[in-house]
Design a protein around this motif. Sequence first.
Motif, PDB file in Angstrom:
ATOM      1  N   GLU A 160       6.964   4.224   4.140  1.00 28.85           N
ATOM      2  CA  GLU A 160       7.988   3.654   5.026  1.00 28.85           C
ATOM      3  C   GLU A 160       9.302   3.435   4.280  1.00 28.85           C
ATOM      4  N   LEU A 161       9.231   3.045   3.013  1.00 27.13           N
ATOM      5  CA  LEU A 161      10.453   2.941   2.218  1.00 27.13           C
ATOM      6  C   LEU A 161      11.161   4.295   2.141  1.00 27.13           C
ATOM      7  N   ARG A 162      10.365   5.346   1.927  1.00 28.81           N
ATOM      8  CA  ARG A 162      10.926   6.704   1.820  1.00 28.81           C
ATOM      9  C   ARG A 162      11.604   7.107   3.127  1.00 28.81           C
ATOM     10  N   ARG A 163      11.071   6.660   4.259  1.00 30.39           N
ATOM     11  CA  ARG A 163      11.669   6.990   5.556  1.00 30.39           C
ATOM     12  C   ARG A 163      13.021   6.292   5.739  1.00 30.39           C
ATOM     13  N   PRO A 219      11.491   4.299  -2.939  1.00 28.39           N
ATOM     14  CA  PRO A 219      10.268   4.096  -3.734  1.00 28.39           C
ATOM     15  C   PRO A 219      10.523   4.071  -5.232  1.00 28.39           C
ATOM     16  N   ALA A 220      11.343   4.995  -5.722  1.00 30.05           N
ATOM     17  CA  ALA A 220      11.650   5.019  -7.156  1.00 30.05           C
ATOM     18  C   ALA A 220      12.422   3.774  -7.555  1.00 30.05           C
ATOM     19  N   LEU A 221      13.307   3.318  -6.670  1.00 27.78           N
ATOM     20  CA  LEU A 221      14.095   2.114  -6.947  1.00 27.78           C
ATOM     21  C   LEU A 221      13.182   0.894  -7.039  1.00 27.78           C
ATOM     22  N   LEU A 222      12.178   0.826  -6.148  1.00 28.20           N
ATOM     23  CA  LEU A 222      11.203  -0.269  -6.208  1.00 28.20           C
ATOM     24  C   LEU A 222      10.426  -0.209  -7.515  1.00 28.20           C
ATOM     25  N   MET A 258       6.565  -2.740   8.894  1.00 25.85           N
ATOM     26  CA  MET A 258       7.648  -1.774   8.679  1.00 25.85           C
ATOM     27  C   MET A 258       7.566  -0.615   9.668  1.00 25.85           C
ATOM     28  N   ILE A 259       6.342  -0.189   9.989  1.00 28.59           N
ATOM     29  CA  ILE A 259       6.170   0.866  10.993  1.00 28.59           C
ATOM     30  C   ILE A 259       6.688   0.392  12.342  1.00 28.59           C
ATOM     31  N   SER A 261       0.824  -1.208   0.000  1.00 26.43           N
ATOM     32  CA  SER A 261       0.000   0.000   0.000  1.00 26.43           C
ATOM     33  C   SER A 261       0.859   1.258   0.000  1.00 26.43           C
ATOM     34  N   GLY A 262       0.176   2.403  -0.031  1.00 24.69           N
ATOM     35  CA  GLY A 262       0.874   3.677   0.055  1.00 24.69           C
ATOM     36  C   GLY A 262       1.657   3.821   1.347  1.00 24.69           C
ATOM     37  N   LYS A 263       1.202   3.168   2.410  1.00 23.96           N
ATOM     38  CA  LYS A 263       1.945   3.204   3.681  1.00 23.96           C
ATOM     39  C   LYS A 263       3.299   2.525   3.536  1.00 23.96           C
ATOM     40  N   VAL A 264       3.364   1.458   2.731  1.00 23.04           N
ATOM     41  CA  VAL A 264       4.648   0.795   2.475  1.00 23.04           C
ATOM     42  C   VAL A 264       5.588   1.750   1.743  1.00 23.04           C
TER      43      VAL A 264
END
Length: 412
Positions: free
Chosen positions: A54-57, A63-66, A315-316, A48-51
């Motif tokens: 969390e990647l961005r954090r 996120p771009a790499l994913l 992840m959170i 989801s957008g929450k994932v």
Amino acid sequence: MHQTDICILGAGPAGATAALHLANKGISSLLLDKAAFPRDKVCGDALSGKVVNELRRIAPELPALLGQQQEALPSWGIHFISPGGHRLSVPFKYNYKPAQDTPAGYISKRIHFDNFLVEQVRQRPEINFRENVDVAKYERTPEGGFILSDKQGQPLVQAKLLLVANGAQSGFTRHVAGLEQEPEHYCAGLRAYYKGVESMDGDGFIELHFFRDFLPGYFWIFPLPNGQANVGVGMLSSAVSSKKVNLKKEMLRMIASHPELQRRFAKAELVDDIRGFGLPLGSRKRVISGDNYMLLGDAGALIDPFTGEGISNAMISGRWAAAQAEKCLAEQNFSAQFMQGYDKAVYNRLWKELKLSRQMQKLLNYPWLFDKVASKASRNQALAETISCMFNDLDLRERLRQPSFYAKLLFN
């Protein structure tokens, strides 16, 4: 025997996230997993957008790499299909533009997503990552902390602090932390991979179908790259037991007999075994820490009770566990009382959301009401947009718990 301040059990999303946040703080950790990566994990595979947040954090570029991974399909929302066949579409991002916007979410097989995170782990010198290490025994030391041993009783690690992220079947969770599986707060699920399922959503919306003859369970179809789909079912363990449901038979029956599924699966081919898994739901608060340990992700029962989403919450919890671990090291305090800071941080972030999802889960006891909401929303753009905003705004979502919201729907 390896000695370390921090040992993380499990290199899935919760454990890998914790290790990466600790590395960002300059703190070393020992990360153990009983498997070798890449490895499969039975799951719905939706991110989801929450994932993405969390990647961005962890690192702004992740996120771009994913998104550059061929194994990750952009996803823009969820279709809820009510017992009466009405479709309620909830975008992850209001007024999204696929050609211009960064995807709000993704769908990626766990064998690929978990390995994506592990590849970030491998690049960090602060993380001592060891695979194929099966910890079977946990023994407290007189000075505090734990000695971890294998099945033969051979000591492997001595650690001051354990971050337990080894999943829904964690032996530590049951035998040391004392968290039991409760059928009312546990979901049984099945997952299969198909290719050739027709009429998949062009914007990668995932589908949750609530068939009247399968309530209070749900049937899902999540599109995947390369023309595949993750297909599965989930139902509360208490309902599986009381109704004596055979989930595999029911899943295959629905595919064969429901007219819409029958059409869409007419040329579909099963490409993997139908595999089962358990989801410990975050539908009630638990104590998720104690002397010298914290429970992360599925090991701490943090899965959303309505959608079954667990990756983002894992992840959170990994992020907050790293923050608490930093405090523990600074204070040299690993007591259960001090560790409560972790519980408070996790539930301050997640409990409102989990509680609302529990209420929405109970809505399945009133299929006629679910039908009414979905039917009106499918014909009323303003109502559809309101409900979409509710899913993305917790304060607005509170209205879904209020009888007045449904009264207005029923009598207007």
